[in-house]
Design an enzyme around this catalytic site. Structure first.
Site, PDB file in Angstrom:
ATOM      1  N   PRO A  82       0.920  -1.235   0.290  1.00 26.52           N
ATOM      2  CA  PRO A  82       0.031  -0.142  -0.118  1.00 26.52           C
ATOM      3  C   PRO A  82       0.734   1.285  -0.325  1.00 26.52           C
ATOM      4  CG  PRO A  82      -0.808  -1.893   1.698  1.00 26.52           C
ATOM      5  CD  PRO A  82       0.344  -2.126   1.175  1.00 26.52           C
TER       6      PRO A  82
ATOM      7  N   ASP B  41      14.789   2.401   5.500  1.00 26.93           N
ATOM      8  CA  ASP B  41      13.353   2.450   4.371  1.00 26.93           C
ATOM      9  C   ASP B  41      14.089   1.037   3.306  1.00 26.93           C
ATOM     10  OD1 ASP B  41      11.895   3.123   6.184  1.00 26.93           O
ATOM     11  OD2 ASP B  41      10.632   3.677   4.402  1.00 26.93           O
TER      12      ASP B  41
ATOM     13  N   ALA C  42       2.172   4.540   3.559  1.00 22.28           N
ATOM     14  CA  ALA C  42       0.771   3.587   4.802  1.00 22.28           C
ATOM     15  C   ALA C  42       2.635   3.827   5.534  1.00 22.28           C
ATOM     16  CB  ALA C  42       0.309   2.646   4.062  1.00 22.28           C
TER      17      ALA C  42
ATOM     18  N   ALA D  14      10.529   3.532  -1.275  1.00 22.55           N
ATOM     19  CA  ALA D  14      11.780   2.547  -1.271  1.00 22.55           C
ATOM     20  C   ALA D  14      12.075   1.470  -2.412  1.00 22.55           C
ATOM     21  CB  ALA D  14      12.542   2.312   0.225  1.00 22.55           C
ATOM     22  N   ALA D  15      10.863   0.370  -2.062  1.00 21.47           N
ATOM     23  CA  ALA D  15      10.882  -0.977  -1.923  1.00 21.47           C
ATOM     24  C   ALA D  15      10.775  -0.344  -4.021  1.00 21.47           C
ATOM     25  CB  ALA D  15      10.290  -1.646  -2.323  1.00 21.47           C
TER      26      ALA D  15
END
Ligand code: PMV
Length: 316
Positions: free
Chosen positions: A98, A150, A101, A107-108
């Protein structure tokens, strides 16, 4: 086509206090983002297609945007493409994390894109360089904000302990329940709010941060030895202190208290910057079904996650 994936994260202990130099502990979770790169002569495009990211596509050369859904992601991914002078390619993004949130979705996306580009263009970056480039790009896009937590968790996975530097720490996997308020949050304004409070009441806010730092330090051996009851107590302390620092909301606290109902969580707290976003709950050995139900009844979106998950990887 080259595809890489990278995980999201939760902060277990220490958010906000870490901005003032105390310890925080975060972990990679089993929700991931994927970036695929394919050849596209004469083009430089970013596309997303799934439920978490509204569908859109963008041509960086012509500036042609087909949907306005996920401009946030465009900013991050185009920063990566510009930094490494990419051309003649198309990036396709997919994510189950999400957005906005506190679960590390940007970051991903950045880490997965960097890892795919690294392979596609033969950049020769090692993991440390992927983590530091990703952190730099996040900071640039977020105009100076963004701790290295992150991007480190997304790159290296597992657990990371953050204070002045980010260090991996070997801790066992756990299952947690996440409760999403479905309200997006804004990290910058929450950090600003805490900073303002601290400038007015340093004698009150500094001891709150010190106590949060002490909780993070105590939690590590408890997690290592799987002393879940005491670990839950640390989560409850941490949530109370974050409430005192003004970053919880009615929705977040309702989910936290719902999760702690009899037969439910051993502990629960908000995770990340607060002001919306998510909370986490620690289930007892017997399972998490009571917590999932309690959070759903309190109008949150509840789902289970595993901690300590694998960092960035190339997919075959
Ligand atoms: O952006 P989030 O929700 O994952 O939380 C950021 C954590 C803070 O401690 C509030 C800020 C920071 O940079 O560490």
């Amino acid at each position: 086509m080259i595809t890489a994936s990278a995980p999201g994260k939760v902060i277990l202990f220490g958010e906000h206090a870490v901005v003032f130099g105390t310890k925080a502990l975060g972990t990679a979770i089993d929700l991931r983002a994927w970036a695929s790169i394919e050849e596209a002569p004469g083009r430089l495009e970013v596309e997303t297609s799934n439920l978490m990211l509204a569908d859109f596509s963008l041509d960086l050369i012509t500036g042609n945007i087909k949907s306005k859904g996920a401009l946030n992601f465009f900013r991050y991914v185009s920063a990566v493409l510009v930094e490494f002078k990419a051309k003649d390619l198309r990036v396709k993004l997919r994510s189950e994390i999400p957005q906005a949130a506190g679960l590390g979705s940007s970051a991903a996306i950045v880490v997965a894109t960097l890892a795919a580009l690294n392979k596609y263009m033969g950049l020769g970056l090692d993991r440390l360089e992927i983590a530091s480039s990703a952190h730099w790009i996040e900071k640039t896009v977020q105009k100076g904000l963004g701790s290295p937590m992150d991007t480190a968790l997304s790159t290296f996975g597992g657990y990371q302990l953050v204070s002045h530097e980010v260090l991996p720490i070997d801790l066992p996997e756990m299952e947690l329940v996440v409760g999403h308020t479905e309200k997006q949050h804004d990290t910058r304004s929450e950090v600003q709010k805490v900073q303002n409070l601290r400038s007015i009441y340093p004698d009150i806010v500094d001891p709150i941060f010190q106590a949060i730092g002490a909780i993070s330090a105590r939690a590590i051996p408890l997690l290592k030895e799987k002393r879940l009851r005491e670990l839950g107590q640390m989560m409850n302390f941490n949530h109370g202190l974050l409430e005192a620092a003004g970053v919880s909301t009615r929705e977040l606290s309702e989910l936290v208290y719902a999760a702690r109902s009899p037969g439910g969580a051993l502990g629960a707290k908000l995770t990340g910057a607060g002001g919306g976003g998510c909370m986490i709950a620690l289930p007892p050995e017997g399972g998490s079904s009571a917590i999932l139900t309690a959070i759903a009844q309190a109008k949150g979106r509840a789902f289970k996650v595993k901690t300590g998950c694998e960092g960035v990887r190339l997919e075959s």
